[in-house]
Design a protein around this motif. Structure first.
Motif, PDB file in Angstrom:
ATOM      1  N   LYS A 171       0.876  -1.200   0.157  1.00 53.68           N
ATOM      2  CA  LYS A 171       0.093   0.082   0.044  1.00 53.68           C
ATOM      3  C   LYS A 171       0.755   1.295   0.130  1.00 53.68           C
ATOM      4  O   LYS A 171       1.939   1.283   0.491  1.00 53.68           O
ATOM      5  N   LYS A 172       0.222   2.318  -0.674  1.00 54.21           N
ATOM      6  CA  LYS A 172       1.025   3.692  -0.235  1.00 54.21           C
ATOM      7  C   LYS A 172       0.144   4.699   0.279  1.00 54.21           C
ATOM      8  O   LYS A 172      -0.995   4.565   0.393  1.00 54.21           O
ATOM      9  N   MET A 173       0.935   5.657   1.051  1.00 55.33           N
ATOM     10  CA  MET A 173       0.216   6.642   1.888  1.00 55.33           C
ATOM     11  C   MET A 173       1.066   7.932   1.699  1.00 55.33           C
ATOM     12  O   MET A 173       2.249   7.818   1.508  1.00 55.33           O
ATOM     13  N   ALA A 174       0.351   8.864   1.272  1.00 57.81           N
ATOM     14  CA  ALA A 174       0.896  10.171   1.059  1.00 57.81           C
ATOM     15  C   ALA A 174       0.222  11.170   2.101  1.00 57.81           C
ATOM     16  O   ALA A 174      -1.174  11.162   2.330  1.00 57.81           O
ATOM     17  N   ILE A 175       0.857  11.955   2.763  1.00 52.84           N
ATOM     18  CA  ILE A 175       0.700  12.919   3.776  1.00 52.84           C
ATOM     19  C   ILE A 175       1.078  14.273   3.641  1.00 52.84           C
ATOM     20  O   ILE A 175       2.275  14.561   3.174  1.00 52.84           O
ATOM     21  N   ILE A 176       0.262  15.224   3.671  1.00 55.07           N
ATOM     22  CA  ILE A 176       0.618  16.567   3.518  1.00 55.07           C
ATOM     23  C   ILE A 176       0.693  17.271   4.904  1.00 55.07           C
ATOM     24  O   ILE A 176      -0.287  17.233   5.534  1.00 55.07           O
ATOM     25  N   ALA A 177       1.947  17.750   5.440  1.00 55.88           N
ATOM     26  CA  ALA A 177       2.185  18.320   6.805  1.00 55.88           C
ATOM     27  C   ALA A 177       2.002  19.756   6.804  1.00 55.88           C
ATOM     28  O   ALA A 177       3.088  20.226   6.171  1.00 55.88           O
ATOM     29  N   THR A 178       1.053  20.494   7.012  1.00 56.18           N
ATOM     30  CA  THR A 178       1.113  21.830   7.024  1.00 56.18           C
ATOM     31  C   THR A 178       1.367  22.769   8.180  1.00 56.18           C
ATOM     32  O   THR A 178       1.534  24.133   8.185  1.00 56.18           O
ATOM     33  N   LYS A 179       1.514  21.972   9.344  1.00 55.38           N
ATOM     34  CA  LYS A 179       1.668  22.705  10.651  1.00 55.38           C
ATOM     35  C   LYS A 179       2.871  22.540  11.381  1.00 55.38           C
ATOM     36  O   LYS A 179       3.301  21.476  11.238  1.00 55.38           O
ATOM     37  N   GLY A 180       3.728  23.383  11.902  1.00 55.27           N
ATOM     38  CA  GLY A 180       4.599  23.054  12.881  1.00 55.27           C
ATOM     39  C   GLY A 180       4.669  23.254  14.299  1.00 55.27           C
ATOM     40  O   GLY A 180       5.822  23.220  14.770  1.00 55.27           O
ATOM     41  N   ALA A 181       3.380  23.294  14.565  1.00 52.26           N
ATOM     42  CA  ALA A 181       3.277  23.205  16.139  1.00 52.26           C
ATOM     43  C   ALA A 181       3.419  22.032  16.799  1.00 52.26           C
ATOM     44  O   ALA A 181       3.166  20.996  16.122  1.00 52.26           O
ATOM     45  N   LEU A 182       3.958  21.887  18.090  1.00 52.70           N
ATOM     46  CA  LEU A 182       4.178  20.707  18.841  1.00 52.70           C
ATOM     47  C   LEU A 182       3.048  19.608  18.811  1.00 52.70           C
ATOM     48  O   LEU A 182       3.112  18.502  18.277  1.00 52.70           O
ATOM     49  N   MET A 235       0.403  19.410  16.232  1.00 51.97           N
ATOM     50  CA  MET A 235       0.342  19.140  14.933  1.00 51.97           C
ATOM     51  C   MET A 235       1.402  18.451  14.362  1.00 51.97           C
ATOM     52  O   MET A 235       1.363  18.118  13.128  1.00 51.97           O
ATOM     53  N   ALA A 236       2.501  18.267  15.147  1.00 49.30           N
ATOM     54  CA  ALA A 236       3.800  17.526  14.444  1.00 49.30           C
ATOM     55  C   ALA A 236       3.550  16.083  14.925  1.00 49.30           C
ATOM     56  O   ALA A 236       4.168  15.383  13.924  1.00 49.30           O
ATOM     57  N   TYR A 237       2.949  15.794  15.901  1.00 50.20           N
ATOM     58  CA  TYR A 237       2.937  14.290  15.891  1.00 50.20           C
ATOM     59  C   TYR A 237       2.075  13.528  15.058  1.00 50.20           C
ATOM     60  O   TYR A 237       2.375  12.445  14.508  1.00 50.20           O
ATOM     61  N   PRO A 238       0.826  13.859  14.564  1.00 49.26           N
ATOM     62  CA  PRO A 238       0.035  12.908  13.737  1.00 49.26           C
ATOM     63  C   PRO A 238       0.681  12.629  12.343  1.00 49.26           C
ATOM     64  O   PRO A 238       0.898  11.429  12.138  1.00 49.26           O
ATOM     65  N   PRO A 239       1.424  13.603  11.590  1.00 45.33           N
ATOM     66  CA  PRO A 239       2.098  13.203  10.164  1.00 45.33           C
ATOM     67  C   PRO A 239       3.245  12.078  10.779  1.00 45.33           C
ATOM     68  O   PRO A 239       3.420  11.108  10.103  1.00 45.33           O
ATOM     69  N   LEU A 240       3.803  12.404  11.781  1.00 48.95           N
ATOM     70  CA  LEU A 240       5.193  11.591  11.979  1.00 48.95           C
ATOM     71  C   LEU A 240       4.683   9.989  12.552  1.00 48.95           C
ATOM     72  O   LEU A 240       5.365   9.134  12.293  1.00 48.95           O
ATOM     73  N   VAL A 263       5.683   5.242   2.148  1.00 53.95           N
ATOM     74  CA  VAL A 263       5.027   6.530   2.552  1.00 53.95           C
ATOM     75  C   VAL A 263       6.075   7.611   1.984  1.00 53.95           C
ATOM     76  O   VAL A 263       7.246   7.560   2.144  1.00 53.95           O
ATOM     77  N   LYS A 264       5.219   8.800   1.850  1.00 52.04           N
ATOM     78  CA  LYS A 264       5.902  10.135   1.623  1.00 52.04           C
ATOM     79  C   LYS A 264       5.031  10.988   2.404  1.00 52.04           C
ATOM     80  O   LYS A 264       3.904  11.079   2.131  1.00 52.04           O
ATOM     81  N   VAL A 265       5.786  12.119   2.917  1.00 50.78           N
ATOM     82  CA  VAL A 265       5.102  13.260   3.472  1.00 50.78           C
ATOM     83  C   VAL A 265       5.852  14.383   2.829  1.00 50.78           C
ATOM     84  O   VAL A 265       7.003  14.704   2.674  1.00 50.78           O
ATOM     85  N   PHE A 266       4.778  15.306   2.657  1.00 49.95           N
ATOM     86  CA  PHE A 266       5.064  16.635   1.888  1.00 49.95           C
ATOM     87  C   PHE A 266       4.964  17.656   2.883  1.00 49.95           C
ATOM     88  O   PHE A 266       3.732  17.856   3.608  1.00 49.95           O
ATOM     89  N   PHE A 267       6.094  18.475   3.190  1.00 45.65           N
ATOM     90  CA  PHE A 267       6.137  19.391   4.406  1.00 45.65           C
ATOM     91  C   PHE A 267       5.909  20.689   3.587  1.00 45.65           C
ATOM     92  O   PHE A 267       6.968  21.291   2.923  1.00 45.65           O
ATOM     93  N   THR A 268       4.875  21.406   3.946  1.00 51.71           N
ATOM     94  CA  THR A 268       4.949  22.727   3.387  1.00 51.71           C
ATOM     95  C   THR A 268       4.332  23.731   4.273  1.00 51.71           C
ATOM     96  O   THR A 268       3.960  23.364   5.295  1.00 51.71           O
ATOM     97  N   PHE A 269       4.515  24.971   3.875  1.00 49.09           N
ATOM     98  CA  PHE A 269       4.469  26.004   4.789  1.00 49.09           C
ATOM     99  C   PHE A 269       4.775  25.899   6.355  1.00 49.09           C
ATOM    100  O   PHE A 269       6.059  25.424   6.242  1.00 49.09           O
ATOM    101  N   THR A 294      -1.877   6.610  -4.509  1.00 53.12           N
ATOM    102  CA  THR A 294      -1.904   6.077  -3.376  1.00 53.12           C
ATOM    103  C   THR A 294      -3.150   5.721  -2.838  1.00 53.12           C
ATOM    104  O   THR A 294      -4.136   5.862  -3.477  1.00 53.12           O
ATOM    105  N   ASP A 295      -3.028   4.761  -1.835  1.00 50.62           N
ATOM    106  CA  ASP A 295      -4.162   4.255  -1.223  1.00 50.62           C
ATOM    107  C   ASP A 295      -4.814   5.038  -0.348  1.00 50.62           C
ATOM    108  O   ASP A 295      -6.158   5.075  -0.219  1.00 50.62           O
ATOM    109  N   VAL A 296      -3.903   5.916   0.475  1.00 49.30           N
ATOM    110  CA  VAL A 296      -4.247   6.701   1.414  1.00 49.30           C
ATOM    111  C   VAL A 296      -3.484   8.126   1.139  1.00 49.30           C
ATOM    112  O   VAL A 296      -2.577   8.132   1.002  1.00 49.30           O
TER     113      VAL A 296
END
Length: 155
Positions: free
Chosen positions: A3-14, A16-21, A34-40, A149-151
């Protein structure tokens, strides 16, 4: 096929940092690609030093506080530092992995990290501020992977 998962991480607060990681490291541990796109503001999570990642009690009504506080109190100087210290202490006391540990788990399980090049340019960051081994790219780079991706999650 994995399976494949893509995540967009847009927040840098403590908080909001936990869910994508957590989601990325867990999926990768299960054998997912898995790939995570870190933006803003999410780009902060790729900086070498994560010690400045904070949490704000202001405008965060769901944040459980040990003592009920009026919203006005959250605006006082020092409240963000106090809330951050309390949260980091609770994380450690409960045996929850630190951000550094979660990020390392992602790297060990081969989660792909994509730093948004537009955001790097916009905020005039230099690449030496970020950890090694990350990819730099824009929306097209991320969408090339995410489209298959699947997710796909936006956090």
């Amino acid at each position: 096929m994995a399976k494949k998962m893509a995540i967009i991480a847009t927040k840098g607060a403590l908080d909001m940092a936990y869910p994508p990681l957590i989601l990325a490291s867990t999926a990768a541990s299960l054998g997912w690609e898995v790939k995570v796109f870190f933006t803003f503001y999410g780009l902060q999570l790729l900086r070498k030093d994560l010690s400045d990642i904070a949490i704000s009690p202001l405008a965060n009504p769901a944040m459980p506080m040990p003592v009920p506080m009026p919203v006005m109190v959250s605006m006082l100087p020092g409240m963000e530092a106090m809330a951050t210290s309390m949260m980091k202490s609770k994380i450690k006391k409960k045996g929850v992995a630190s951000l550094e540990e979660l990020r390392s788990a992602c790297i060990e399980t081969e989660v792909g990290f994509i730093a948004c090049q537009m955001t790097v340019d916009l905020f005039e960051f230099s690449r030496d501020q970020f950890i090694d081994g990350i990819e730099y790219g824009g929306a097209a780079t991320f969408l090339k992977f995410a489209g298959d991706t699947d997710v796909c999650l936006f956090i």
